[in-house]
Design an enzyme around this catalytic site. Structure first.
Site, mmCIF file in Angstrom:
data_model
loop_
_atom_site.group_PDB
_atom_site.id
_atom_site.type_symbol
_atom_site.label_atom_id
_atom_site.label_comp_id
_atom_site.label_asym_id
_atom_site.label_seq_id
_atom_site.Cartn_x
_atom_site.Cartn_y
_atom_site.Cartn_z
ATOM 1 N N HIS A 142 32.764 28.809 33.019
ATOM 2 C CA HIS A 142 31.638 29.232 32.183
ATOM 3 C C HIS A 142 31.032 28.071 31.392
ATOM 4 O O HIS A 142 29.908 28.183 30.891
ATOM 5 C CB HIS A 142 32.045 30.382 31.250
ATOM 6 C CG HIS A 142 32.873 29.993 30.071
ATOM 7 N ND1 HIS A 142 34.233 30.189 30.013
ATOM 8 C CD2 HIS A 142 32.537 29.433 28.890
ATOM 9 C CE1 HIS A 142 34.698 29.770 28.847
ATOM 10 N NE2 HIS A 142 33.685 29.309 28.140
ATOM 11 N N ASP A 171 37.895 31.661 36.092
ATOM 12 C CA ASP A 171 37.091 30.913 35.133
ATOM 13 C C ASP A 171 37.500 29.444 35.082
ATOM 14 O O ASP A 171 37.620 28.854 33.998
ATOM 15 C CB ASP A 171 37.170 31.528 33.737
ATOM 16 C CG ASP A 171 36.038 31.036 32.823
ATOM 17 O OD1 ASP A 171 35.075 30.437 33.349
ATOM 18 O OD2 ASP A 171 36.134 31.234 31.601
ATOM 19 N N GLY A 246 33.125 25.123 21.758
ATOM 20 C CA GLY A 246 33.229 23.777 22.305
ATOM 21 C C GLY A 246 34.616 23.411 22.788
ATOM 22 O O GLY A 246 34.803 22.412 23.482
ATOM 23 N N ASN A 247 35.631 24.204 22.426
ATOM 24 C CA ASN A 247 36.999 23.952 22.900
ATOM 25 C C ASN A 247 37.220 24.389 24.341
ATOM 26 O O ASN A 247 38.183 23.961 24.986
ATOM 27 C CB ASN A 247 38.025 24.693 22.032
ATOM 28 C CG ASN A 247 38.543 23.866 20.882
ATOM 29 O OD1 ASN A 247 38.317 24.208 19.729
ATOM 30 N ND2 ASN A 247 39.240 22.776 21.188
ATOM 31 N N SER A 248 36.361 25.265 24.846
ATOM 32 C CA SER A 248 36.566 25.825 26.180
ATOM 33 C C SER A 248 36.730 24.720 27.214
ATOM 34 O O SER A 248 35.927 23.795 27.299
ATOM 35 C CB SER A 248 35.388 26.710 26.578
ATOM 36 O OG SER A 248 35.376 27.889 25.834
ATOM 37 N N LEU A 300 43.171 43.435 49.881
ATOM 38 C CA LEU A 300 43.646 44.701 50.449
ATOM 39 C C LEU A 300 42.608 45.808 50.350
ATOM 40 O O LEU A 300 42.547 46.683 51.211
ATOM 41 C CB LEU A 300 44.923 45.152 49.731
ATOM 42 C CG LEU A 300 46.203 44.363 50.007
ATOM 43 C CD1 LEU A 300 47.280 44.767 48.999
ATOM 44 C CD2 LEU A 300 46.684 44.629 51.418
ATOM 45 N N GLY A 301 41.819 45.798 49.278
ATOM 46 C CA GLY A 301 40.857 46.876 49.076
ATOM 47 C C GLY A 301 41.476 48.101 48.427
ATOM 48 O O GLY A 301 41.173 49.235 48.810
#
Length: 514
Positions: A142, A171, A246-248, A300-301
């Site tokens: 992100h 992510d 900002g740490n992400s 697998l669904g």
């Protein structure tokens, strides 16, 4: 006289007894400097840190010292600057989950609005860390999603960066910079070995303040916080080390200087509740990100959940080990193999399952078209099912425009739309036989806006125009472009919320005369 001597003798006995008691008491007490523990002597032949069992860190004044650790780690941590350019009102497909960045930190910083015919620039940022000497950098997806320009700041230097690979399910993203020299990577540790209560350190660039260090402990493990369209892979480490805007993408470090997590989010409305993706997740997908730029997973669904005591009792089981099938998607691998809701999967490829996490990890580590063998309990009977896996749908596949789709090809409609693909149907639990054009965005200027058609959160699909079924963008645009000027169109729109169909609507836009 004898009485006086007796008193003296008793007094001597008391003094002698007190002396002996004092010596015994003093011998049983070890006096040390308050608040300082003497360090354990260490052998010169001690094995490397990664080969030793985790040991208690040096204690000074009751707390571990993080200064040397910060000095070692910080030079390998980067800050990331991401820029994107859009026209006012322009946006991507709707119907996908809220951006984790904005959900946890609030809206990204944007320039002041400009006239509709001009572009504006959106700036955002985050952190990352070097994982290879040749310039590979790990961060959050992100942080870089939608960016047209990426800059990586490492120490006093700034480098252009390119995206090597992304994975929205976890992510995570992988970038590449050319520093002109070998860089010092951070070692990747083992997040499975983390214990709740263990000290950790977060490093990054909150609010643009580079090389910021915060410390805390592992508050919990295996958290699901439901910020993605598919929470199956959510397995967050919770920490009270401060994580801010900002740490992400920055590293979560253990006391041995190893990365154990990738800082991802903190709840915007709380304090000291932060989340990090386990580093073992990064290690698992890293080869595919590096080699192909994306992650392909077996599928697998089915919908699954852990067994609790009540469920185990209801199914007549003595243990909560295994994974309960809650639904089977028609036409997908599990359905073709004969699985049913209510089945209890207890083994995969001969390996006993403790919980649903183990099943998801095992299946997703396989590639499409590979086969897994499931041992299933059904009404007390043990069954074996061989399942040939499909490819798990991804958010990238969901939002990637197909040729002619994902756009507003007929400008006066004020819509953005794309073909409704099998992947989208599977991702959102839509009927297999549903055909049409998926509306991804509705402009406030659209003639359909006043008739109640909106962008998200419902999924809206145009299935008919003037009573004629439309299967894709090409058929839709063909009918609309062929309509007589000044006439009104009849658009039949079916709407869905989390796979459940709501009330369909008709909308009647007028075809412009000019």
């Amino acid at each position: 006289m004898s009485h006086r001597r007796s008193r003296q003798f008793v007094t001597l006995l008391l003094v002698f007894g007190a002396l002996v008691f004092g010596l015994v008491l003093a011998g049983g007490i070890e006096i040390t400097t308050p608040g300082i523990a003497a360090p354990e002597p260490q052998s010169a032949a001690a094995p490397p840190a990664q080969e030793r069992a985790p040991a208690a860190p040096p204690i000074v004044g009751g707390l571990p010292s993080f200064a040397d650790l910060a000095e070692t780690v910080s030079p390998s941590v980067v800050s990331i600057e991401a820029r994107s350019f859009r026209r006012v009102g322009e946006g991507g497909p709707r119907g996908r989950p809220t951006d984790p960045f904005e959900f946890f930190f609030g809206p990204r910083r944007r320039d002041a609005p400009q006239p509709d015919d001009q572009e504006f620039r959106s700036d955002s940022g985050g952190s990352g860390f070097v994982i290879s000497a040749d310039g590979l950098v790990a961060t959050n997806n992100h942080v870089v999603r939608g960016a047209e320009e990426l800059k990586v700041h490492l120490g006093e230097n700034t480098f252009d960066a390119e995206i090597v690979g992304t994975d929205s399910a976890t992510d995570l993203a992988l970038l590449k910079i050319d520093a002109g020299q070998n860089l010092v990577p951070l070692p990747l540790g083992d997040s499975n070995g983390l214990r709740v209560g263990e000290w950790v350190m977060a490093v990054g660039s909150p609010l643009g303040l580079t090389d910021t260090v915060t410390v805390g402990v592992v508050s919990a493990k295996e958290r699901r916080i439901f910020i993605s369209s598919d929470s199956s892979f959510e397995n967050f480490i919770q920490t009270d080390a401060a994580i801010n805007f900002g740490n992400s993408g920055g590293p979560l470090i253990n006391l041995r200087g190893e990365v154990v997590g990738i800082n991802t989010a903190i709840n915007f409305n709380s304090e000291n509740i932060g989340f990090a993706v386990p580093v073992n997740t990064l290690k698992q997908i890293l080869p595919q990100l590096r080699e192909t730029g994306r992650v392909r997973r077996g599928f697998l669904g089915i919908g699954v959940r852990d067994l609790d005591r009540n469920a185990a009792e209801a199914f007549g089981l003595s243990s909560t080990a295994g994974s309960m099938v809650t639904n089977v998607q028609p036409g997908l691998p599990a359905d073709r193999a004969g699985l049913k809701h209510g089945d209890i999967i207890v083994k995969v490829d001969g390996r006993p399952l403790e919980n649903t996490r183990e099943l998801i990890d095992h299946v997703s580590a396989k590639g499409p078209d590979e086969t897994v063998t499931l041992e299933v309990l059904r009404e007390g009977e043990s069954l074996t099912k061989k399942v040939t896996l499909a490819e798990r749908p991804t958010e990238e596949a969901e939002t990637e425009p197909t040729p002619g789709g994902g756009s507003g090809g007929i400008e006066w409609l004020g819509l953005r739309y794309q073909d409704l693909t099998p992947g989208l149907r599977s991702m959102h639990g839509l009927p297999e036989d549903l055909l049409g054009v998926w509306i991804t965005a509705v402009s406030p200027r659209s003639p359909l806006y006043d008739e109640g058609l909106r962008s998200g959160p419902l999924i809206s699909v145009i299935t008919e125009v003037n009573g004629r079924p439309v299967r894709n963008v090409e058929e839709f645009e063909g009918i609309v472009r062929g309509a007589e000027a000044g006439s009104r169109l009849r658009l039949y729109v079916r709407r869905f919320d989390r796979g459940q169909e709501g009330q369909p609507i008709y909308v009647f836009p007028a075809v412009p005369s000019g």
